[in-house]
Motif scaffolding. Structure first.
Motif, mmCIF file in Angstrom:
data_model
loop_
_atom_site.group_PDB
_atom_site.id
_atom_site.type_symbol
_atom_site.label_atom_id
_atom_site.label_comp_id
_atom_site.label_asym_id
_atom_site.label_seq_id
_atom_site.Cartn_x
_atom_site.Cartn_y
_atom_site.Cartn_z
ATOM 1 N N GLN A 217 17.713 6.855 26.924
ATOM 2 C CA GLN A 217 17.406 7.302 25.562
ATOM 3 C C GLN A 217 16.125 8.134 25.509
ATOM 4 O O GLN A 217 15.926 8.921 24.587
ATOM 5 N N HIS B 192 15.905 11.981 24.946
ATOM 6 C CA HIS B 192 15.942 12.569 23.605
ATOM 7 C C HIS B 192 14.538 12.773 23.029
ATOM 8 O O HIS B 192 14.390 13.401 21.979
ATOM 9 N N PHE B 193 13.526 12.208 23.703
ATOM 10 C CA PHE B 193 12.156 12.389 23.235
ATOM 11 C C PHE B 193 11.520 13.670 23.795
ATOM 12 O O PHE B 193 10.355 13.930 23.564
ATOM 13 N N MET C 160 10.392 10.239 14.592
ATOM 14 C CA MET C 160 11.452 9.699 15.447
ATOM 15 C C MET C 160 11.253 8.202 15.657
ATOM 16 O O MET C 160 12.201 7.403 15.516
ATOM 17 N N LEU C 161 10.045 7.787 15.988
ATOM 18 C CA LEU C 161 9.777 6.367 16.228
ATOM 19 C C LEU C 161 9.976 5.543 14.964
ATOM 20 O O LEU C 161 10.522 4.421 15.026
ATOM 21 N N LEU D 174 12.022 6.189 12.439
ATOM 22 C CA LEU D 174 13.457 6.084 12.165
ATOM 23 C C LEU D 174 14.134 5.118 13.127
ATOM 24 O O LEU D 174 15.043 4.365 12.743
ATOM 25 N N ILE D 175 13.700 5.123 14.374
ATOM 26 C CA ILE D 175 14.253 4.172 15.351
ATOM 27 C C ILE D 175 13.923 2.745 14.935
ATOM 28 O O ILE D 175 14.791 1.852 14.984
ATOM 29 N N THR E 79 16.084 1.732 12.026
ATOM 30 C CA THR E 79 17.455 1.479 12.504
ATOM 31 C C THR E 79 17.563 0.101 13.132
ATOM 32 O O THR E 79 18.476 -0.687 12.818
ATOM 33 N N THR F 117 13.782 16.278 12.009
ATOM 34 C CA THR F 117 13.934 15.467 13.211
ATOM 35 C C THR F 117 15.171 15.921 13.969
ATOM 36 O O THR F 117 16.044 16.592 13.416
ATOM 37 N N ALA G 18 17.655 9.716 16.183
ATOM 38 C CA ALA G 18 16.863 8.487 16.117
ATOM 39 C C ALA G 18 17.733 7.286 15.757
ATOM 40 O O ALA G 18 17.531 6.177 16.281
ATOM 41 N N GLY H 127 18.210 4.153 18.245
ATOM 42 C CA GLY H 127 17.938 2.787 17.816
ATOM 43 C C GLY H 127 19.089 1.859 18.125
ATOM 44 O O GLY H 127 18.894 0.721 18.581
#
Length: 510
Positions: A135, A138-139, A159-160, A162-163, A166, A201, A331, A335
C-alpha cells in the motif's frame, strides 16, 4: 454445482451481494497495479479479475474465495512481457491453465493438506506483511522536479486522515449495525466526503482509466512452434505452480477460519479453466487473492454468489460506471487493505516464541521472510523441505536399543523406532560387534524398517558380525525385509504368527 445457492435466504443474498460490491471496489486498484507491474494495460488486469473471479466462483471448490489478477503472478510475468510482448503472455497463460488442469486431473490437490502448520503460519503472516507494504506505493507521487518520490505536506496529511477515518469506520461500525458491510460503508462515506468537500487527493483514476467494453475473443498472435513452446513453458510452469500454491493455501486458510472443507482438486480445475479462458479474452490470468478473500470471509459471505457478484460488479464498472469508480479516493481502499493485513496476520504467533519447538519458529520465520523478499512458491517449497528435514532428523534421533538376556542366555537387542535413511548413522552407532557376545539377537518387534537404505544398513551390520566370528540373528522382520535382504537373509528367524506385515519402500518390489 449450485447446491449452495438453491436455498439462500434474503439476508444471505444481501450479505453476499454487498460483500461482492465491496470486494469489487477493493479489487480495482489492485488489478490496475498488478497490470502495471506486469507491463500490460489496466484493462488486461481488470478483464482477468472479471473472468477468473466468475469462473472460479461458479465451478471452483471453495465458495467464498475470491480469485483475480494477483501480484505474485505479475512479478513473474514482467520479464516475459518486456522481452517478448503481451501476445506471448497470453500464450503462456493458456499453457499455465492447461498445466493446472493436468494437476487437477492427476488429483494432486490432496498434497496441499501435507503442508505443515508452521509453513501455513509463515505464508499467512508473510502475505499480510506483503499486503501492508504494497500500500505504501500509493504514497509516492511526481515531485515538482519531475522525479518520483514520497508525498509530503498537505497531500500526505489528507491521505493519512482519510485512511484513519476509513479504518475507524471499519472497526467501529459493526458495534452499531451489521446491516451493511463496514468496509463498503467506509468506502462510501470517505468517497462521498472527498467529492463533496472537493479534497485534492489521489484517486483510482490516477492509476489509469478503467473504461472499456466487453472483452473480445482473440487467438494469441504468436508462432505456434516448438521455439515458442521453449520460450513460454518455463514461465507457464512457474506461474502454474505459484498460482496453485497461493490458491490452495488460501483455500486451507479459509477452511480453518470457517471450519468447513473445500475441494482442492476442483478448485485447481476451475483455476486452470479460468486461466485458459481469460487468456483468449485478453486477460493476464490469475489465482486466489488472500486480501480480497479475507474481506469477503470477514463480511460473512461464504457462498458462490459473492464471487459471481464481484465479477459482475467489476464488469459493470468497466462498461457503465468507470467515471464514478475513478473518483474513489485511494486512501479509502488503502485503509481497507490495512485492515485486511491486520486481520490476516496471525498475531497469536508472537506468543509462540519459547513455547513451541525452535525449529517450528524458524520454519515460520523462514517462510514469512522469503515470501516478503522473494517469491511465494519458493517460500512454501523451502518451508516444506526444511520441515521435512527437521522431522527426519528428530525422528532419526528416536531410534533406541534396549538389551537383555533371553531364557537361553543369548543377548537380545530390542530395537525401538524407525530405521530409514536418516537414522542409519544412529543405528550403526548402537552396536559394537567386536565387543558384543558370541550369540546376538536383534529384535525388530518394536521397530520398522522403512526403505532401501535401512536394508543396506542391516546387511552391513550382519557382515560386520560375521567378520569378527559372531553369530547374529534377526527377529520379527516383515516379509518385505526378508525378501529384500541379501547377505543377512540366512540369519533371519521367521515366525509366521508374530512377524509384522508392513511394506518397505524399495524399487525392487515394483
Amino acid at each position: 454445482m449450485f447446491a449452495d445457492q438453491s436455498s439462500l435466504k434474503f439476508s444471505e443474498i444481501k450479505t453476499n451481494v454487498l460483500s461482492g460490491l465491496t470486494v469489487a471496489l477493493a479489487m480495482v486498484p489492485e488489478a490496475i497495479a498488478f497490470a502495471l507491474i506486469a507491463h500490460v494495460s489496466p484493462l488486461t488486469g481488470l478483464y482477468a479479475a472479471v473472468l477468473v473471479s466468475l469462473i472460479t466462483s461458479v465451478f471452483g471448490g471453495r465458495p467464498g474465495m475470491i480469485s483475480g489478477a494477483a501480484g505474485a503472478l505479475a512479478v513473474v510475468m514482467v520479464a516475459l512481457v518486456v522481452q517478448y510482448g503481451v501476445q506471448y503472455l497470453f500464450a503462456t497463460i493458456i499453457l499455465m491453465g492447461l498445466l493446472q488442469i493436468l494437476f487437477a486431473v492427476a488429483k494432486l490437490g490432496k498434497f496441499i493438506r501435507m503442508v505443515p502448520h508452521p509453513v501455513m503460519l509463515g505464508f499467512v503472516n508473510g502475505l499480510a506483511i506483503v499486503i501492508f507494504l504494497a500500500q505504501f506505493n500509493h504514497f509516492k507521487t511526481i515531485q515538482a522536479d519531475g522525479s518520483y518520490g514520497w508525498m509530503s505536506g498537505a497531500p500526505l496529511y489528507i491521505m493519512l486522515g482519510l485512511i484513519a477515518i476509513t479504518m475507524a469506520i471499519i472497526y467501529l461500525l459493526p458495534r452499531l449495525t451489521r446491516a451493511i458491510p463496514s468496509t463498503l460503508a467506509a468506502i462510501i462515506v470517505v468517497s462521498t466526503s472527498v467529492i463533496y468537500l472537493g479534497l485534492d487527493t489521489k484517486t483510482v483514476g490516477d492509476l489509469g482509466s478503467i473504461a472499456g467494453g466487453l472483452p473480445t475473443f482473440h487467438f494469441p498472435e504468436v508462432p505456434w512452434t516448438l521455439e515458442t513452446l521453449y520460450i513460454i513453458f518455463p514461465y507457464a510452469l512457474i506461474l502454474a505452480a505459484v498460482g496453485l500454491i497461493e490458491t490452495l493455501l488460501t483455500l486451507n486458510l479459509i477452511d480453518e477460519m470457517t471450519e468447513t472443507r473445500g475441494r482442492p482438486n476442483r478448485e485447481a480445475m476451475a483455476q486452470g479453466m479460468a486461466n485458459v479462458v481469460t487468456a483468449f479474452f485478453g486477460g493476464m490470468g490469475g489465482c486466489a487473492m488472500i486480501g480480497q478473500s479475507m474481506i469477503n470471509i470477514n463480511n460473512g459471505a461464504l457462498k458462490r454468489l459473492s464471487g459471481i457478484a464481484t465479477s459482475l460488479f467489476l464488469l459493470s464498472f468497466i462498461l457503465f460506471a468507470s467515471r464514478w469508480i475513478e473518483m474513489i479516493p485511494l486512501a479509502a481502499l488503502i485503509g481497507v487493505m490495512f485492515v485486511v493485513a491486520e486481520k490476516t496476520f496471525e498475531w497469536g504467533t508472537l506468543n509462540l516464541f519459547g513455547k513451541v519447538p525452535k525449529q517450528d519458529v524458524f520454519v515460520g520465520l523462514l517462510v514469512g521472510g522469503v515470501t516478503i523478499i522473494a517469491d511465494l512458491a519458493i517460500a512454501v517449497i523451502a518451508g516444506v523441505i526444511v520441515s521435512a528435514l527437521v522431522f527426519a532428523w528428530e525422528h532419526a534421533k528416536q531410534l533406541k536399543v534396549y538389551t537383555e538376556k533371553d531364557k537361553n542366555g543369548m543377548t537380545v537387542h530390542q530395537l525401538h523406532g524407525t530405521l530409514f535413511f536418516a537414522s542409519i548413522a544412529n543405528f550403526q552407532a548402537l552396536f559394537n560387534p567386536a565387543s558384543d557376545d558370541a550369540q546376538v539377537v536383534i529384535d525388530f518387534k518394536h521397530a520398522k524398517v522403512m526403505d532401501h537404505s535401512a536394508l543396506m544398513a542391516i546387511d552391513s551390520l550382519a557382515a560386520k558380525y560375521r567378520a569378527v566370528g559372531k553369530s547374529l540373528h534377526l527377529r520379527h522382520l516383515s516379509p518385505d525385509c526378508q525378501e529384500l535382504l541379501e547377505s543377512a537373509k540366512a540369519i533371519i528367524e521367521v515366525n509366521l504368527l508374530e512377524d509384522p506385515t508392513y511394506r518397505v519402500s524399495d524399487d525392487k518390489l515394483a
